[in-house]
Design a protein around this motif. Structure first.
Motif, short mmCIF file in Angstrom:
data_model
loop_
_atom_site.label_atom_id
_atom_site.label_comp_id
_atom_site.label_asym_id
_atom_site.label_seq_id
_atom_site.Cartn_x
_atom_site.Cartn_y
_atom_site.Cartn_z
N SER A 96 39.21 11.69 12.67
CA SER A 96 38.20 11.96 13.71
C SER A 96 38.57 11.26 15.02
CB SER A 96 36.81 11.49 13.24
OG SER A 96 36.86 10.11 12.92
N GLU A 97 39.13 10.04 14.92
CA GLU A 97 39.54 9.31 16.12
C GLU A 97 40.74 10.01 16.77
OE1 GLU A 97 38.31 7.14 17.91
OE2 GLU A 97 39.98 6.32 19.08
N ALA A 98 41.68 10.48 15.95
CA ALA A 98 42.84 11.19 16.49
C ALA A 98 42.40 12.46 17.21
CB ALA A 98 43.82 11.51 15.37
N LEU A 99 41.43 13.17 16.64
CA LEU A 99 40.93 14.40 17.27
C LEU A 99 40.26 14.08 18.60
CD1 LEU A 99 39.52 16.18 14.09
CD2 LEU A 99 41.31 17.09 15.60
N ARG A 100 39.52 12.98 18.62
CA ARG A 100 38.83 12.59 19.86
C ARG A 100 39.84 12.29 20.96
NH1 ARG A 100 37.25 8.40 22.79
NH2 ARG A 100 38.49 6.93 21.57
N ARG A 101 40.88 11.50 20.61
CA ARG A 101 41.88 11.15 21.62
C ARG A 101 42.68 12.37 22.07
NH1 ARG A 101 44.74 6.36 18.64
NH2 ARG A 101 43.01 4.92 18.35
N ASN A 102 42.99 13.24 21.11
CA ASN A 102 43.75 14.45 21.43
C ASN A 102 42.97 15.31 22.43
OD1 ASN A 102 45.88 16.53 20.92
ND2 ASN A 102 44.14 17.64 20.06
N ALA A 103 41.65 15.36 22.27
CA ALA A 103 40.82 16.19 23.16
C ALA A 103 40.80 15.64 24.58
CB ALA A 103 39.40 16.28 22.61
N LEU A 104 41.09 14.34 24.73
CA LEU A 104 41.06 13.73 26.07
C LEU A 104 42.38 13.91 26.82
CD1 LEU A 104 39.29 10.35 25.16
CD2 LEU A 104 38.30 12.34 26.32
N ARG A 105 43.40 14.43 26.13
CA ARG A 105 44.70 14.56 26.77
C ARG A 105 44.71 15.71 27.77
NH1 ARG A 105 49.24 14.47 22.06
NH2 ARG A 105 49.35 12.23 21.73
N PRO A 106 45.70 15.66 28.72
CA PRO A 106 45.83 16.82 29.61
C PRO A 106 46.17 18.06 28.79
CG PRO A 106 47.62 15.23 29.94
CD PRO A 106 46.65 14.59 29.00
N PRO A 107 45.73 19.24 29.26
CA PRO A 107 45.87 20.46 28.47
C PRO A 107 47.28 20.70 27.92
CG PRO A 107 44.58 20.89 30.42
CD PRO A 107 45.04 19.47 30.53
N SER A 108 48.32 20.40 28.71
CA SER A 108 49.68 20.73 28.26
C SER A 108 50.10 19.83 27.09
CB SER A 108 50.68 20.61 29.40
OG SER A 108 50.99 19.25 29.65
N ARG A 109 49.42 18.69 26.91
CA ARG A 109 49.81 17.77 25.84
C ARG A 109 48.82 17.81 24.69
NH1 ARG A 109 51.10 12.46 26.96
NH2 ARG A 109 51.50 12.67 24.75
N ARG A 110 47.82 18.68 24.78
CA ARG A 110 46.81 18.76 23.74
C ARG A 110 47.33 19.63 22.60
NH1 ARG A 110 41.89 20.73 26.70
NH2 ARG A 110 42.25 18.88 27.98
N VAL A 111 47.10 19.17 21.39
CA VAL A 111 47.55 19.92 20.21
C VAL A 111 46.31 20.60 19.62
CG1 VAL A 111 48.53 19.59 17.90
CG2 VAL A 111 49.39 18.24 19.82
N PRO A 112 46.45 21.84 19.11
CA PRO A 112 45.27 22.48 18.50
C PRO A 112 44.69 21.57 17.41
CG PRO A 112 47.08 24.04 18.70
CD PRO A 112 47.63 22.70 19.09
N PRO A 113 43.35 21.41 17.39
CA PRO A 113 42.73 20.48 16.43
C PRO A 113 43.17 20.73 14.98
CG PRO A 113 41.11 21.24 18.01
CD PRO A 113 42.37 22.00 18.31
N ALA A 114 43.33 22.01 14.60
CA ALA A 114 43.74 22.29 13.22
C ALA A 114 45.11 21.69 12.91
CB ALA A 114 43.76 23.81 12.99
N VAL A 115 45.97 21.67 13.94
CA VAL A 115 47.31 21.09 13.75
C VAL A 115 47.22 19.58 13.56
CG1 VAL A 115 49.58 20.75 14.82
CG2 VAL A 115 48.40 22.96 15.03
N VAL A 116 46.33 18.93 14.33
CA VAL A 116 46.15 17.48 14.18
C VAL A 116 45.72 17.16 12.74
CG1 VAL A 116 44.86 15.45 14.97
CG2 VAL A 116 45.54 17.21 16.62
N VAL A 117 44.75 17.93 12.25
CA VAL A 117 44.23 17.70 10.88
C VAL A 117 45.35 17.89 9.86
CG1 VAL A 117 42.63 18.57 9.13
CG2 VAL A 117 41.87 18.33 11.51
N GLN A 118 46.15 18.95 10.08
CA GLN A 118 47.25 19.25 9.16
C GLN A 118 48.30 18.13 9.18
OE1 GLN A 118 49.91 22.52 10.25
NE2 GLN A 118 48.97 23.71 8.59
N GLN A 119 48.66 17.67 10.38
CA GLN A 119 49.63 16.58 10.49
C GLN A 119 49.11 15.34 9.76
OE1 GLN A 119 49.93 16.13 14.76
NE2 GLN A 119 51.61 17.62 14.95
N HIS A 120 47.83 15.04 9.99
CA HIS A 120 47.23 13.84 9.40
C HIS A 120 47.30 13.90 7.88
CE1 HIS A 120 44.06 10.92 8.31
NE2 HIS A 120 44.41 10.31 9.42
N SER A 121 46.97 15.05 7.31
CA SER A 121 46.94 15.12 5.84
C SER A 121 48.36 15.15 5.26
CB SER A 121 46.11 16.32 5.36
OG SER A 121 46.69 17.50 5.81
#
Ligand code: ZN
Length: 280
Positions: free
Chosen positions: A112-137
């Motif tokens: 959840s913290e990774a998703l929050r920080r990812n959402a704050l990034r500039p658009p070109s550096r933002r990763v789709p949330p589903a990808v963040v979850v997949q990487q984490h698991s």
């Protein structure tokens, strides 16, 4: 430094963490020359850290630098997601080739913290949330010791903040350089204090580039809240016949830029007819 962290010397340290896990701030523990960042290499080759089309060129350069460092017996820190076993295998192969111990430094972070920080990034550096979850698991499920890492360390086990502060203090001194603090590291390289200097509270400095110069002075009236740089802006603002010179306060690079363009951001003051308020 690695000894004090309890890590093997001359090792390849692979940061392993999903997007938004805080790899960049963790990598600030290490000297800059050690850190090989995939984002930074994409930015170097494509002017955009998020440009995935630059991956091939970026990684070829990163691997070349990694080989060069490990070949000299120097430590290297690879700052990339490394969520896939195939990416980690590339690093392990290079560590083996150079006889360097491979350390997996895994970022402790809630998804959840990774998703929050990812959402704050500039658009070109933002990763789709589903990808963040997949990487984490995928990272959570990886058996890093079985893959060949000599050590697996969790970021929470290391004194990260104190290591960062010690490194910065060693590199910059405990008292930050005044010019660098005011105008930034790159501008500081162009500015030199004039020698012999006047009294320390009225020192002058020159910013020079391409044969052009700006004259600066540092004004310190002894009040901790009343000190500043000023730039010489030429003519007296009050009287065309007054020899001046006039000075205008500068607080950051933007003020220097304005003064250089002949349009000082702050009110200028003439030493000759108004006197120097600091009493030179
Ligand atoms: Zn004047």
């Amino acid at each position: 430094m690695l000894n004090t962290l309890g890590l093997p010397p001359n090792s390849l340290i692979a940061l392993i963490g999903c997007a938004g896990s805080g790899k960049s701030s963790l990598s600030a523990m290490f000297p800059r020359s050690w850190v090989l960042s995939s984002d930074r290499h994409r930015e170097d080759v494509a002017d955009d850290a998020g440009d995935q089309s630059a991956n091939s060129d970026a990684w070829n350069l990163l691997y070349a630098r990694l080989d060069a460092r490990l070949g000299r017996g120097l430590p290297a820190v690879v700052d990339a997601t490394s969520a896939d076993a195939s990416d980690r295998a590339q690093l392990l192969t290079r560590a083996r080739r150079h006889g360097a111990p491979a350390v997996a430094l895994v970022l402790d972070v809630d998804v959840s913290e990774a998703l929050r920080r990812n959402a704050l990034r500039p658009p070109s550096r933002r990763v789709p949330p589903a990808v963040v979850v997949q990487q984490h698991s995928r990272i959570a499920a990886a058996d890093l010791a079985a893959e060949g890492f000599a050590r697996v360390v969790r970021s929470g086990e290391l004194p990260v903040l104190s290591t960062v502060l010690h490194r910065l203090a060693a590199e910059h001194g405990t008292r930050t350089d005044l010019i660098e603090a005011t105008f930034g590291t790159e501008a500081a390289r162009l500015i030199t204090w004039d020698v012999p200097s006047r009294a320390p509270e009225h020192r002058t400095a020159t910013l020079a580039a391409g044969g052009e110069e700006l004259l600066l002075r540092y004004q310190d009236g002894g009040d901790p809240y009343d000190h500043r740089f000023e730039v010489e802006v030429g003519g007296c603002p009050n009287d065309a016949d007054c020899p001046g010179p006039a000075w205008s306060p500068v607080h950051h690079l933007g003020d220097l830029l304005a003064a250089q363009a002949g349009n000082p951001a702050n009110e200028s003051r003439c030493d000759a007819c108004e006197g120097d308020e600091y009493g030179i």
